[in-house]
Design a protein around this motif. Structure first.
Motif, PDB file in Angstrom:
ATOM      1  N   GLU A  39       0.833  -1.198   0.000  1.00 55.43           N
ATOM      2  CA  GLU A  39       0.000   0.000   0.000  1.00 55.43           C
ATOM      3  C   GLU A  39       0.873   1.257   0.000  1.00 55.43           C
ATOM      4  O   GLU A  39       0.610   2.204  -0.743  1.00 55.43           O
ATOM      5  CB  GLU A  39      -0.942   0.009   1.202  1.00 55.43           C
ATOM      6  CG  GLU A  39      -1.838   1.233   1.218  1.00 55.43           C
ATOM      7  CD  GLU A  39      -2.759   1.282   2.409  1.00 55.43           C
ATOM      8  OE1 GLU A  39      -3.974   1.433   2.189  1.00 55.43           O
ATOM      9  OE2 GLU A  39      -2.274   1.179   3.557  1.00 55.43           O
ATOM     10  N   ALA A  40       1.924   1.264   0.799  1.00 59.39           N
ATOM     11  CA  ALA A  40       2.826   2.421   0.853  1.00 59.39           C
ATOM     12  C   ALA A  40       3.500   2.650  -0.495  1.00 59.39           C
ATOM     13  O   ALA A  40       3.614   3.797  -0.952  1.00 59.39           O
ATOM     14  CB  ALA A  40       3.870   2.230   1.951  1.00 59.39           C
ATOM     15  N   MET A  41       3.933   1.588  -1.132  1.00 55.58           N
ATOM     16  CA  MET A  41       4.583   1.712  -2.445  1.00 55.58           C
ATOM     17  C   MET A  41       3.590   2.235  -3.485  1.00 55.58           C
ATOM     18  O   MET A  41       3.940   3.066  -4.320  1.00 55.58           O
ATOM     19  CB  MET A  41       5.165   0.371  -2.883  1.00 55.58           C
ATOM     20  CG  MET A  41       6.312  -0.109  -2.006  1.00 55.58           C
ATOM     21  SD  MET A  41       7.683   1.044  -1.927  1.00 55.58           S
ATOM     22  CE  MET A  41       8.307   0.911  -3.584  1.00 55.58           C
ATOM     23  N   ARG A  42       2.369   1.751  -3.438  1.00 60.26           N
ATOM     24  CA  ARG A  42       1.347   2.199  -4.361  1.00 60.26           C
ATOM     25  C   ARG A  42       1.069   3.691  -4.177  1.00 60.26           C
ATOM     26  O   ARG A  42       0.969   4.450  -5.138  1.00 60.26           O
ATOM     27  CB  ARG A  42       0.056   1.390  -4.173  1.00 60.26           C
ATOM     28  CG  ARG A  42      -1.067   1.755  -5.121  1.00 60.26           C
ATOM     29  CD  ARG A  42      -2.312   0.904  -4.910  1.00 60.26           C
ATOM     30  NE  ARG A  42      -2.744   0.770  -3.541  1.00 60.26           N
ATOM     31  CZ  ARG A  42      -3.423   1.691  -2.852  1.00 60.26           C
ATOM     32  NH1 ARG A  42      -3.738   2.830  -3.416  1.00 60.26           N
ATOM     33  NH2 ARG A  42      -3.805   1.465  -1.597  1.00 60.26           N
ATOM     34  N   LEU A  43       0.977   4.136  -2.938  1.00 57.95           N
ATOM     35  CA  LEU A  43       0.711   5.541  -2.645  1.00 57.95           C
ATOM     36  C   LEU A  43       1.891   6.423  -3.080  1.00 57.95           C
ATOM     37  O   LEU A  43       1.683   7.527  -3.579  1.00 57.95           O
ATOM     38  CB  LEU A  43       0.405   5.734  -1.156  1.00 57.95           C
ATOM     39  CG  LEU A  43      -0.907   5.113  -0.689  1.00 57.95           C
ATOM     40  CD1 LEU A  43      -1.041   5.222   0.830  1.00 57.95           C
ATOM     41  CD2 LEU A  43      -2.107   5.709  -1.403  1.00 57.95           C
ATOM     42  N   LYS A  44       3.116   5.947  -2.912  1.00 57.85           N
ATOM     43  CA  LYS A  44       4.295   6.715  -3.324  1.00 57.85           C
ATOM     44  C   LYS A  44       4.340   6.841  -4.859  1.00 57.85           C
ATOM     45  O   LYS A  44       4.777   7.849  -5.376  1.00 57.85           O
ATOM     46  CB  LYS A  44       5.578   6.060  -2.823  1.00 57.85           C
ATOM     47  CG  LYS A  44       5.822   6.319  -1.368  1.00 57.85           C
ATOM     48  CD  LYS A  44       7.138   5.740  -0.937  1.00 57.85           C
ATOM     49  CE  LYS A  44       7.341   6.020   0.546  1.00 57.85           C
ATOM     50  NZ  LYS A  44       8.689   5.787   0.962  1.00 57.85           N
ATOM     51  N   ALA A  45       3.899   5.793  -5.532  1.00 55.47           N
ATOM     52  CA  ALA A  45       3.916   5.805  -6.994  1.00 55.47           C
ATOM     53  C   ALA A  45       2.913   6.812  -7.557  1.00 55.47           C
ATOM     54  O   ALA A  45       3.078   7.303  -8.673  1.00 55.47           O
ATOM     55  CB  ALA A  45       3.621   4.418  -7.542  1.00 55.47           C
ATOM     56  N   GLN A  46       1.899   7.142  -6.778  1.00 56.52           N
ATOM     57  CA  GLN A  46       0.868   8.092  -7.229  1.00 56.52           C
ATOM     58  C   GLN A  46       1.328   9.534  -7.104  1.00 56.52           C
ATOM     59  O   GLN A  46       0.727  10.425  -7.668  1.00 56.52           O
ATOM     60  CB  GLN A  46      -0.410   7.903  -6.422  1.00 56.52           C
ATOM     61  CG  GLN A  46      -1.095   6.587  -6.671  1.00 56.52           C
ATOM     62  CD  GLN A  46      -2.324   6.397  -5.782  1.00 56.52           C
ATOM     63  OE1 GLN A  46      -2.632   7.208  -4.929  1.00 56.52           O
ATOM     64  NE2 GLN A  46      -3.002   5.288  -5.986  1.00 56.52           N
ATOM     65  N   ILE A  47       2.409   9.755  -6.360  1.00 62.38           N
ATOM     66  CA  ILE A  47       2.894  11.134  -6.134  1.00 62.38           C
ATOM     67  C   ILE A  47       3.668  11.627  -7.324  1.00 62.38           C
ATOM     68  O   ILE A  47       4.362  11.020  -7.998  1.00 62.38           O
ATOM     69  CB  ILE A  47       3.740  11.208  -4.841  1.00 62.38           C
ATOM     70  CG1 ILE A  47       2.862  10.868  -3.657  1.00 62.38           C
ATOM     71  CG2 ILE A  47       4.371  12.568  -4.692  1.00 62.38           C
ATOM     72  CD1 ILE A  47       3.610  10.789  -2.342  1.00 62.38           C
TER      73      ILE A  47
END
Length: 111
Positions: free
Chosen positions: A103-111
């Motif tokens: 989830e953290a990696m997915r959220l970072k990729a959206q930035i």
């Protein structure tokens, strides 16, 4: 991440068969004591009951999820506890970490 999302992730990534139907049915079976695997049922029920969530659709944090498993982890660390229970609990803890890492990696990729 909601409790149901977490349970779905753990269930689909665990090397153990911890699901008893879909996530909602699994949680209900765990809470009622009718889960097909008593150890998995106890882990799931404890995680939900000890999390302080009002509904399975509520958000749960990584630390909160891991903390809820503290007592059951200690139980399975005892010398006379079943080894397979210890392995299952540890696998679930690792899968919880994996869920939140993804989830953290997915959220970072959206930035």
């Amino acid at each position: 991440m909601t409790f149901i999302e977490l349970l779905t992730y753990v269930g689909s990534h665990s090397k153990y068969d911890i699901m008893d139907g879909d996530a909602e049915a699994t949680l209900e079976a765990a809470r009622s004591g009718s889960h097909k695997n008593p150890v998995a049922g106890k882990v799931i029920a404890d995680m939900y009951q000890n999390s302080g969530l009002a509904t399975p659709a509520d958000a749960i944090e990584r630390a909160q999820a891991i903390k809820t498993l503290g007592p059951i982890r200690l139980f399975y660390m005892k010398d006379d506890a079943p080894v397979e229970g210890f392995r299952m609990v540890e696998d679930i803890v690792h899968k919880i970490d994996g869920a939140f890492n993804e989830e953290a990696m997915r959220l970072k990729a959206q930035i």
